[in-house]
Design an enzyme around this catalytic site. Structure first.
Site, short mmCIF file in Angstrom:
data_model
loop_
_atom_site.label_atom_id
_atom_site.label_comp_id
_atom_site.label_asym_id
_atom_site.label_seq_id
_atom_site.Cartn_x
_atom_site.Cartn_y
_atom_site.Cartn_z
N ALA A 107 0.76 -1.29 0.35
CA ALA A 107 0.00 0.03 0.11
C ALA A 107 0.77 1.37 0.04
O ALA A 107 0.44 2.35 0.60
CB ALA A 107 -0.97 -0.12 1.23
N ARG B 53 13.23 2.75 -5.35
CA ARG B 53 14.51 3.33 -5.49
C ARG B 53 14.75 4.75 -4.69
O ARG B 53 13.88 5.67 -4.51
CB ARG B 53 15.03 3.51 -6.84
CG ARG B 53 15.33 2.12 -7.54
CD ARG B 53 16.04 2.60 -8.69
NE ARG B 53 15.03 3.17 -9.87
CZ ARG B 53 15.51 3.74 -10.97
NH1 ARG B 53 16.88 3.55 -11.20
NH2 ARG B 53 14.58 4.07 -11.81
N ASN C 281 14.12 -6.94 -2.06
CA ASN C 281 12.87 -7.23 -2.76
C ASN C 281 12.45 -8.59 -3.08
O ASN C 281 11.31 -9.06 -3.35
CB ASN C 281 12.47 -6.42 -3.89
CG ASN C 281 12.40 -4.73 -3.54
OD1 ASN C 281 12.20 -4.70 -2.16
ND2 ASN C 281 12.55 -4.03 -4.27
N SER D 207 7.00 -4.96 -8.33
CA SER D 207 8.24 -4.76 -7.72
C SER D 207 9.61 -4.88 -8.76
O SER D 207 9.87 -5.61 -9.31
CB SER D 207 8.35 -5.60 -6.50
OG SER D 207 7.27 -5.81 -5.81
N ASN D 208 10.68 -4.03 -8.10
CA ASN D 208 11.83 -4.03 -9.10
C ASN D 208 12.91 -4.82 -8.52
O ASN D 208 13.07 -4.97 -7.02
CB ASN D 208 12.22 -2.44 -9.32
CG ASN D 208 11.61 -2.00 -10.27
OD1 ASN D 208 11.71 -2.50 -11.47
ND2 ASN D 208 11.20 -0.83 -10.19
N HIS E 234 13.31 -3.96 -18.16
CA HIS E 234 12.98 -2.69 -17.62
C HIS E 234 14.27 -2.03 -16.91
O HIS E 234 14.59 -2.06 -15.70
CB HIS E 234 11.81 -3.13 -16.83
CG HIS E 234 11.57 -1.65 -15.74
ND1 HIS E 234 11.02 -0.31 -16.58
CD2 HIS E 234 11.10 -0.92 -14.60
CE1 HIS E 234 10.56 0.57 -16.08
NE2 HIS E 234 10.66 0.10 -14.75
#
Length: 320
Positions: free
Chosen positions: A8, A92, A105, A129-130, A185
């Site tokens: 959230a 980030r 992550n 999520s990265n 990405h």
């Protein structure tokens, strides 16, 4: 129609809000580990329902990190979701690459995926999520799901940034531009300038090679540009992108959206996840569209996918 958004923070909350504004889901569940955050944001959104003509019910729940029994109970609120969007993880900060996030992550996404799948075994999962290409790969491999049901978010977001920069240069409304980005990405993503158009006219007829090269670079570092300005990752466009992808799946739209997919021979790549145009609908990825790339575009795509493979190689160490 039920959609759950795990995480959230700025991106997750934006995603939930856009889903509610789109008004196609019966229920949106927003879940987070921080006590009260999901509940408060859900309540705040619901208090716009009369003004914004929202019929979707938004529910917020807390799944505490330090109490497995309570967390499992919280995840019951997500039960039987049609789509689960995972935005959990740290964002980030200036100076960080997406790859820098893998240690924290990867563990977060693995845990979230296990819990969400337990309660929604038929859901389609959208990973935000990265580093997203690698975490999509992790979610797919760890869950054992078929590749059509685990999709990563990047291409539509990167394409929207590409369209923004093209519109700025041409001096036209962004909605008059059509453009696409493929590949991983990251800074080696591939803006497909040759395919981009303004009202059906190739942008290569309207802008110089120098200007187009400048726009391609701005697109590739677009996320980092926003991080340096905001002090954290962007959220309006990423959250809206995730909601748009969830809508395409839930409504069985058949829209072609550049998405992170597991490749099994497409574009000459296997056992890796990267952004490619895909038809989204019921069940997730219905078809991967293979574009006829020229030599330069294929070389760029191969280099981009290579960067995703390098990050994948760091997964085992990150999960120790």
């Amino acid at each position: 129609m039920k959609i759950s958004v795990i995480g959230a923070g700025n991106v997750g909350a934006t995603c939930a809000n856009v889903l509610a504004l789109k008004n196609f889901a019966t229920e949106v569940v927003l879940l987070d580990v921080k006590p009260g955050v999901s509940e408060g944001k859900a309540m705040d959104m619901m208090q716009t329902a009369q003004m914004m003509h929202i019929d979707t019910k938004i529910i917020g729940v807390t799944a505490p990190m330090d109490d497995a029994a309570k967390a499992d109970e919280a995840y019951k609120a997500t039960e039987n979701s049609d789509v689960v969007v995972i935005t959990s993880g740290i964002p980030r900060k200036p100076g960080m690459s997406r790859t820098d996030l893998i240690g924290v992550n990867s563990k977060i996404v693995k845990g979230v995926m296990d819990q969400a799948l337990k309660h929604s075994p038929e859901a389609v999962f959208i990973i935000v999520s990265n580093p997203v290409d690698t975490l999509t790969y992790l979610a797919l491999k760890d869950s054992g799901l078929p590749r059509n049901r685990v999709i990563g978010m990047s291409g539509l977001l990167d394409g929207s940034r590409f369209e923004y920069y093209l519109a700025q240069a041409i001096g036209c409304p962004v909605r008059d531009i059509n453009a696409m980005v493929i590949g991983a990405h990251g800074d080696l993503m591939v803006p497909l300038t040759r395919f981009a158009s303004y009202k059906g006219r190739p942008v290569t007829e309207l802008l110089s090679e120098e200007k187009l090269a400048e726009i391609e670079h701005a697109t590739q570092v677009g996320g980092g540009t926003l991080t340096s300005l905001l002090g954290t990752s962007a959220w309006y466009a990423p959250g809206t992108t995730a909601a748009t992808m969830a809508e395409a799946v839930a409504k069985d739209s058949g829209l072609t959206i550049s998405s992170i997919c597991y490749l099994d021979g497409e574009y000459g790549e296997k056992d890796v996840c990267a952004g490619v145009p895909a038809v989204l609908g019921k069940g997730g990825i219905k078809e991967i569209t293979v574009l006829d790339l020229n030599e330069k575009e294929k070389a760029m795509f191969d280099a981009s996918v290579g960067s995703a493979r390098e990050t994948n190689a760091k997964l085992a160490e990150a999960l120790k």
